[in-house]
Scaffold this motif. Structure first.
Motif, PDB file in Angstrom:
ATOM      1  N   ARG A  69      -4.876 -22.873  51.841  1.00  0.00           N
ATOM      2  CA  ARG A  69      -5.653 -21.642  51.860  1.00  0.00           C
ATOM      3  C   ARG A  69      -4.819 -20.447  52.307  1.00  0.00           C
ATOM      4  O   ARG A  69      -3.832 -20.602  53.016  1.00  0.00           O
ATOM      5  CB  ARG A  69      -6.842 -21.770  52.817  1.00  0.00           C
ATOM      6  CG  ARG A  69      -7.852 -22.793  52.375  1.00  0.00           C
ATOM      7  CD  ARG A  69      -9.062 -22.821  53.308  1.00  0.00           C
ATOM      8  NE  ARG A  69     -10.009 -23.845  52.882  1.00  0.00           N
ATOM      9  CZ  ARG A  69     -10.956 -23.664  51.980  1.00  0.00           C
ATOM     10  NH1 ARG A  69     -11.105 -22.490  51.408  1.00  0.00           N
ATOM     11  NH2 ARG A  69     -11.762 -24.649  51.646  1.00  0.00           N
ATOM     12  N   GLU A  87      -5.905 -29.254  50.420  1.00  0.00           N
ATOM     13  CA  GLU A  87      -6.387 -27.871  50.439  1.00  0.00           C
ATOM     14  C   GLU A  87      -5.340 -26.977  51.084  1.00  0.00           C
ATOM     15  O   GLU A  87      -4.896 -27.238  52.204  1.00  0.00           O
ATOM     16  CB  GLU A  87      -7.698 -27.758  51.210  1.00  0.00           C
ATOM     17  CG  GLU A  87      -8.885 -28.238  50.441  1.00  0.00           C
ATOM     18  CD  GLU A  87     -10.202 -27.819  51.088  1.00  0.00           C
ATOM     19  OE1 GLU A  87     -10.209 -27.218  52.176  1.00  0.00           O
ATOM     20  OE2 GLU A  87     -11.241 -28.112  50.461  1.00  0.00           O
ATOM     21  N   LEU A  92      -8.892 -20.621  48.620  1.00  0.00           N
ATOM     22  CA  LEU A  92      -8.027 -21.729  48.230  1.00  0.00           C
ATOM     23  C   LEU A  92      -6.952 -21.268  47.255  1.00  0.00           C
ATOM     24  O   LEU A  92      -7.199 -20.376  46.432  1.00  0.00           O
ATOM     25  CB  LEU A  92      -8.832 -22.819  47.513  1.00  0.00           C
ATOM     26  CG  LEU A  92      -9.665 -23.764  48.344  1.00  0.00           C
ATOM     27  CD1 LEU A  92     -10.536 -24.619  47.425  1.00  0.00           C
ATOM     28  CD2 LEU A  92      -8.790 -24.643  49.209  1.00  0.00           C
TER      29      LEU A  92
END
Length: 183
Positions: free
Chosen positions: A164, A162, A57
């Motif tokens: 990533r 999120e 992340l």
């Protein structure tokens, strides 16, 4: 290629090294300063080659300051070096936090480098000789801008969505093909 091979490439080769971070928001290509900070470069490149950062992340994002990543736990409290635990700082007097796109190790104080790193959104001279600089963004400033604009929540400045690092491509020469990030 294991991390020992990256040590050889970084320390004994005049060839430049770069990587492309493939994130959920786009690609960021980074030149690595192997000759100036060889141990830090070795740690970063070995983590890249092993897939250590894949799926990590982007856990901290402070507009006008930095975006931070490289913790496999996603908490901002994890990660270690390729040697286990921490490794010492490396400073070169020519490297400064003087622009957008400077790439440095995140730490908890002197000589506490592990796996986490950050990219600056602007000048941050107060970080000079506190955080080891090991690279600079050479392409993907549009992705960096998209990251900076991502809304965050709470005092820890976690992105609301999120984001990533999906994967990383390692390149031999960062200048050879900055227009095509898929080389």
């Amino acid at each position: 290629m294991n991390h020992n091979n990256y040590c050889i490439v970084c320390r004994y080769s005049a060839a430049k090294q770069s990587v492309t971070l493939h994130t959920d928001l786009g690609d960021i290509k980074i030149e690595i300063y192997c000759e100036l900070v060889p141990r830090t470069a070795e740690n970063f490149l070995a983590h890249c080659a092993s897939g250590y950062y894949d799926g990590c992340l982007i856990h901290r994002n402070i507009k006008g300051f930095i975006t931070q990543m490289g913790d496999p736990t996603g908490t901002g409290k994890g990660g270690e070096s390729i040697w286990g635990g921490y490794f010492p700082d490396e400073f070169d007097i020519t490297l400064k936090h003087n622009a957008r796109g400077v790439v440095s190790m995140a730490n908890q104080g002197p000589d506490t480098n592990g796996s986490q790193f950050f990219i600056t959104y602007g000048k941050a001279p107060h970080l000079d000789r506190k955080n080891t600089i090991f690279g600079r963004v050479i392409d993907g400033f549009d992705t960096l801008e998209a990251l900076e604009k991502t809304p965050v929540k709470g005092k820890k400045h976690r992105p609301e969505i999120e984001i990533r690092i999906r994967s990383i491509t390692i390149h031999a020469n960062p200048i050879a093909d900055t227009a095509n990030l898929n080389t």
